[in-house]
Design a protein around this motif. Structure first.
Motif, PDB file in Angstrom:
ATOM      1  N   UNK A  44       0.834  -1.190   0.000  1.00 48.74           N
ATOM      2  CA  UNK A  44       0.000   0.000   0.000  1.00 48.74           C
ATOM      3  C   UNK A  44       0.871   1.243   0.000  1.00 48.74           C
ATOM      4  N   UNK A  45       0.241   2.389  -0.174  1.00 49.77           N
ATOM      5  CA  UNK A  45       0.960   3.658  -0.126  1.00 49.77           C
ATOM      6  C   UNK A  45       1.605   3.846   1.241  1.00 49.77           C
ATOM      7  N   UNK A  46       0.874   3.486   2.295  1.00 51.99           N
ATOM      8  CA  UNK A  46       1.411   3.627   3.651  1.00 51.99           C
ATOM      9  C   UNK A  46       2.638   2.762   3.866  1.00 51.99           C
ATOM     10  N   UNK A  47       2.668   1.588   3.237  1.00 48.22           N
ATOM     11  CA  UNK A  47       3.819   0.703   3.372  1.00 48.22           C
ATOM     12  C   UNK A  47       5.003   1.188   2.528  1.00 48.22           C
ATOM     13  N   UNK A 278      -1.513  17.559  -2.188  1.00 44.91           N
ATOM     14  CA  UNK A 278      -0.797  16.490  -1.480  1.00 44.91           C
ATOM     15  C   UNK A 278      -1.264  15.111  -1.935  1.00 44.91           C
ATOM     16  N   UNK A 279      -2.550  14.990  -2.248  1.00 46.93           N
ATOM     17  CA  UNK A 279      -3.051  13.700  -2.743  1.00 46.93           C
ATOM     18  C   UNK A 279      -2.394  13.348  -4.071  1.00 46.93           C
ATOM     19  N   UNK A 280      -2.361  14.292  -4.987  1.00 43.80           N
ATOM     20  CA  UNK A 280      -1.778  14.044  -6.303  1.00 43.80           C
ATOM     21  C   UNK A 280      -0.255  13.892  -6.201  1.00 43.80           C
ATOM     22  N   UNK A 281       0.373  14.618  -5.283  1.00 43.47           N
ATOM     23  CA  UNK A 281       1.814  14.452  -5.072  1.00 43.47           C
ATOM     24  C   UNK A 281       2.143  13.026  -4.649  1.00 43.47           C
ATOM     25  N   UNK A 282       1.252  12.425  -3.862  1.00 44.73           N
ATOM     26  CA  UNK A 282       1.458  11.037  -3.464  1.00 44.73           C
ATOM     27  C   UNK A 282       1.475  10.100  -4.652  1.00 44.73           C
ATOM     28  N   UNK A 283       0.637  10.370  -5.640  1.00 49.34           N
ATOM     29  CA  UNK A 283       0.595   9.530  -6.839  1.00 49.34           C
ATOM     30  C   UNK A 283       1.872   9.702  -7.653  1.00 49.34           C
ATOM     31  N   UNK A 284       2.270  10.961  -7.874  1.00 51.46           N
ATOM     32  CA  UNK A 284       3.491  11.213  -8.637  1.00 51.46           C
ATOM     33  C   UNK A 284       4.724  10.666  -7.909  1.00 51.46           C
ATOM     34  N   UNK A 285       4.765  10.811  -6.587  1.00 54.07           N
ATOM     35  CA  UNK A 285       5.890  10.271  -5.830  1.00 54.07           C
ATOM     36  C   UNK A 285       5.970   8.759  -5.948  1.00 54.07           C
ATOM     37  N   UNK A 286       4.806   8.116  -5.935  1.00 55.39           N
ATOM     38  CA  UNK A 286       4.773   6.659  -6.101  1.00 55.39           C
ATOM     39  C   UNK A 286       5.309   6.257  -7.468  1.00 55.39           C
ATOM     40  N   UNK A 287       4.937   7.031  -8.495  1.00 61.40           N
ATOM     41  CA  UNK A 287       5.457   6.742  -9.837  1.00 61.40           C
ATOM     42  C   UNK A 287       6.975   6.895  -9.868  1.00 61.40           C
ATOM     43  N   UNK A 301      -2.590   4.336  -4.745  1.00 57.38           N
ATOM     44  CA  UNK A 301      -1.789   5.425  -4.167  1.00 57.38           C
ATOM     45  C   UNK A 301      -2.611   6.688  -3.913  1.00 57.38           C
ATOM     46  N   UNK A 302      -3.613   6.942  -4.752  1.00 62.69           N
ATOM     47  CA  UNK A 302      -4.438   8.143  -4.561  1.00 62.69           C
ATOM     48  C   UNK A 302      -5.203   8.061  -3.252  1.00 62.69           C
ATOM     49  N   UNK A 303      -5.791   6.902  -2.984  1.00 59.09           N
ATOM     50  CA  UNK A 303      -6.549   6.730  -1.745  1.00 59.09           C
ATOM     51  C   UNK A 303      -5.634   6.831  -0.532  1.00 59.09           C
ATOM     52  N   UNK A 304      -4.462   6.204  -0.607  1.00 57.14           N
ATOM     53  CA  UNK A 304      -3.530   6.273   0.516  1.00 57.14           C
ATOM     54  C   UNK A 304      -3.047   7.686   0.779  1.00 57.14           C
ATOM     55  N   UNK A 377       6.789  17.095   0.203  1.00 58.06           N
ATOM     56  CA  UNK A 377       7.497  16.362   1.264  1.00 58.06           C
ATOM     57  C   UNK A 377       6.515  15.872   2.318  1.00 58.06           C
ATOM     58  N   UNK A 378       5.549  16.723   2.666  1.00 62.32           N
ATOM     59  CA  UNK A 378       4.522  16.332   3.630  1.00 62.32           C
ATOM     60  C   UNK A 378       3.720  15.146   3.103  1.00 62.32           C
ATOM     61  N   UNK A 379       3.380  15.184   1.812  1.00 60.24           N
ATOM     62  CA  UNK A 379       2.574  14.111   1.223  1.00 60.24           C
ATOM     63  C   UNK A 379       3.283  12.765   1.294  1.00 60.24           C
ATOM     64  N   UNK A 380       4.600  12.755   1.044  1.00 64.76           N
ATOM     65  CA  UNK A 380       5.332  11.486   0.967  1.00 64.76           C
ATOM     66  C   UNK A 380       5.841  11.005   2.320  1.00 64.76           C
ATOM     67  N   UNK A 381       6.154  11.940   3.213  1.00 68.83           N
ATOM     68  CA  UNK A 381       6.820  11.533   4.460  1.00 68.83           C
ATOM     69  C   UNK A 381       6.071  11.925   5.721  1.00 68.83           C
ATOM     70  N   UNK A 382       4.926  12.601   5.590  1.00 69.80           N
ATOM     71  CA  UNK A 382       4.092  12.898   6.740  1.00 69.80           C
ATOM     72  C   UNK A 382       4.724  13.827   7.750  1.00 69.80           C
ATOM     73  N   UNK A 383       5.610  14.721   7.335  1.00 68.39           N
ATOM     74  CA  UNK A 383       6.290  15.626   8.261  1.00 68.39           C
ATOM     75  C   UNK A 383       5.379  16.780   8.655  1.00 68.39           C
ATOM     76  N   UNK A 384       5.729  17.446   9.753  1.00 69.46           N
ATOM     77  CA  UNK A 384       5.065  18.680  10.137  1.00 69.46           C
ATOM     78  C   UNK A 384       5.457  19.789   9.167  1.00 69.46           C
ATOM     79  N   UNK A 385       4.710  20.882   9.177  1.00 71.85           N
ATOM     80  CA  UNK A 385       4.880  21.906   8.146  1.00 71.85           C
ATOM     81  C   UNK A 385       6.265  22.558   8.171  1.00 71.85           C
ATOM     82  N   UNK A 386       6.682  23.092   9.297  1.00 73.92           N
ATOM     83  CA  UNK A 386       7.951  23.821   9.360  1.00 73.92           C
ATOM     84  C   UNK A 386       9.148  22.902   9.065  1.00 73.92           C
TER      85      UNK A 386
END
Length: 511
Positions: A44-47, A278-287, A301-304, A377-386
């Motif tokens: 999955x995207x989370x994995x 961020x949702x679409x960034x997750x798809x592109x990052x997965x690609x 990946x879009x759902x994740x 970066x937030x979309x792929x790695x779940x970091x805080x904003x700053x």
């Protein structure tokens, strides 16, 4: 990401520590229909993009967003209820309203039309980019410049000089920018073609964009109706039916609520746009990281990415959106102040406010630039904003990708496209007011605010509709800055094309 291995090639290990699987890049191939060949995976995207300790980030901003939405809903409910109670007085259509002192149903129809026009043109604009990728940048630049000058000339003919001067400045600046960009168009075209190839390979990108645009248009309609209802409910002008029956009206209350509603409109629209981003960034990052890896492309990946955007990362998205919304509000307040100064013929104040607006515009550009890449970066790695903003900027600067980003025209071209949609909506609003001639605007006092809101509605909707392209470009550059060797090892054909048009990328990757 993690380590990349290929036979007869040294391994590449980035300094950042992120949980990730092992990758074996393979030769990329593009099928005849333009789609990228890939290996599918059961992960999955989370994995694929694990967060060491999943948690909600920037909770205070999330609570603030909830409060703003709640406050906007409450104001909207109160004002719409008052409006409904006097619906017959304000009219049931374009004509027939008895209200002569404030906005009425005529204005609601105007702004709803602006929403529909903005939505339709924005979708058409995206389809043009998809079908005529090579010509898209030229089409955008030329049409935007021509329409800008045409709009300015029309306003001059109509003796609406304040709008004419503003649009003339926009048109001249747009023409100068487009002329200076001509030498950089081939590189931008390659980037745009790459992004469009990915959108064809993953229909979930288009579905996410379409659904997001519908949500944005629906909120735009709600915002438009609420804006008019606030005018109706709290306008203290003598003869206002709603105010005289409900009480509590004053100029201070009206201005305060208009400022709040405008801020809430900006804020909620920004959050919607950035959730899509961020949702679409997750798809592109997965690609980029997974489609040619040994593990393969993750499932859904879009759902994740959407789930992460709506849970752990929603506070961070709200934080970044808040900063932009405050700057946008300041820009809007400065615009209102400039209009008031022009009405009073105070040219010194007009000049000072123009300088202030320029400074605010520069600040807005800088914040938008940081946010655009930090959200990837937030979309792929779940970091805080700053931390995400700092880390993203450090990677981009260290690799020298700030120069490459600056030389890519996609974002400026899309901004011109959004400005084009704003032109059309603003011109429609002006013509609508002119030919329907509502009583409340007999002296033309409402031309400026109504036209300005129509322009902003079109601008925001097109900005949201073009998110897939902007997100793809930003994610591509962010991914290259983080793990640049993937581009050379996994996507050699694309890499060679980029090197041909932008030789410095070799130095960046091996720096």
């Amino acid at each position: 990401m993690g380590e990349y291995n290929q036979q007869e090639q040294p391994s590449y290990t980035p300094s950042e520590q992120t949980a990730a699987p092992q990758y074996t890049p393979q030769q990329q191939k593009i099928s005849q229909d333009g789609q990228f060949d890939e290996k599918r995976s059961d992960q999955t995207f989370e994995e694929a993009f694990k967060v060491e300790k999943p948690r909600f980030n920037d909770l205070w901003a999330l609570f603030l967003l909830i409060g703003v939405i709640g406050g906007f809903s409450a104001v909207s409910g109160i004002c719409l209820n008052a409006y409904a109670a006097h619906h017959s007085f304000f009219g049931g259509g374009i004509y027939g309203g008895q209200e002569q002192f404030s906005l009425n149903t005529n204005t609601i129809i105007l702004l709803v039309f602006a929403v529909v026009i903005g939505f339709v043109i924005s979708i058409a604009y995206f389809l043009v980019a998809r079908m005529f990728t090579k010509q898209f940048i030229w089409i955008t630049g030329i049409v935007n410049v021509l329409l800008g000058f045409a709009t300015a000339i029309y306003y001059f003919v109509e003796h609406y000089y304040s709008a004419a001067i503003v649009f003339l400045i926009f048109a001249v600046f747009g023409a100068w920018c487009f002329y200076s960009w001509i030498g950089r168009i081939p590189f931008a075209t390659l980037m745009l073609q790459t992004i469009m190839d990915v959108t064809r390979a993953y229909p979930s990108i288009l579905l996410t964009s379409f659904l997001g645009s519908l949500v944005a248009a629906a909120f735009g309609a709600w915002f438009s109706v609420t804006l008019v209802a606030v005018y109706v409910r709290y306008n203290p002008t003598e003869g206002s039916a709603s105010c005289s029956s409900s009480g509590g009206c004053s100029h201070a209350t009206l201005i305060g609520l208009l400022v709040y509603v405008t801020f809430a409109g900006y804020y909620i629209s920004e959050v919607i746009k950035n959730i899509i981003h961020t949702t679409i960034s997750g798809i592109y990052g997965s690609w980029y990281f997974c489609s040619r890896s040994t593990q393969g492309m993750p499932r859904w990946p879009a759902l994740g990415a959407f789930k992460r955007s709506m849970t752990y990362s929603l506070g961070s998205i709200s934080f970044g959106s808040l900063i932009v919304s405050i700057i946008q509000l300041l820009q809007q307040l400065a615009g209102w102040g400039e209009q008031a100064a022009r009405n009073d013929n105070n040219m010194i104040a007009v000049a000072l406010i123009c300088v202030l607006r320029c400074l605010i515009a520069v600040l807005q550009w800088a914040v938008n630039f940081f946010n655009h890449y930090a959200y990837c970066y937030i979309a792929l790695y779940g970091s805080a904003y700053i931390p995400a903003a700092k880390e993203t900027w450090r990677m981009i600067k260290d690799r020298g990708f700030d120069a490459l980003i600056n030389d890519c025209l996609i974002d400026p071209v899309l901004n011109l496209g959004a400005q084009f949609v704003g032109y059309v909506c603003a011109l429609f609003a002006y013509l609508y007011l002119k030919y329907t001639a509502p009583a409340y605007n007999s002296s033309g006092n409402y031309n400026a605010p109504v036209v300005a809101f129509a322009f902003l509605i079109g601008l925001q909707i097109c900005s949201i509709a073009s998110v897939p392209i902007k997100s793809g470009t930003a994610t591509f550059f962010t991914a290259m800055a983080r793990d640049p060797e993937v581009l050379r090892l996994s996507y050699p054909d694309l890499y060679q094309k980029i090197v041909h048009l932008y030789p410095r990328v070799q130095q960046m990757i091996h720096s």
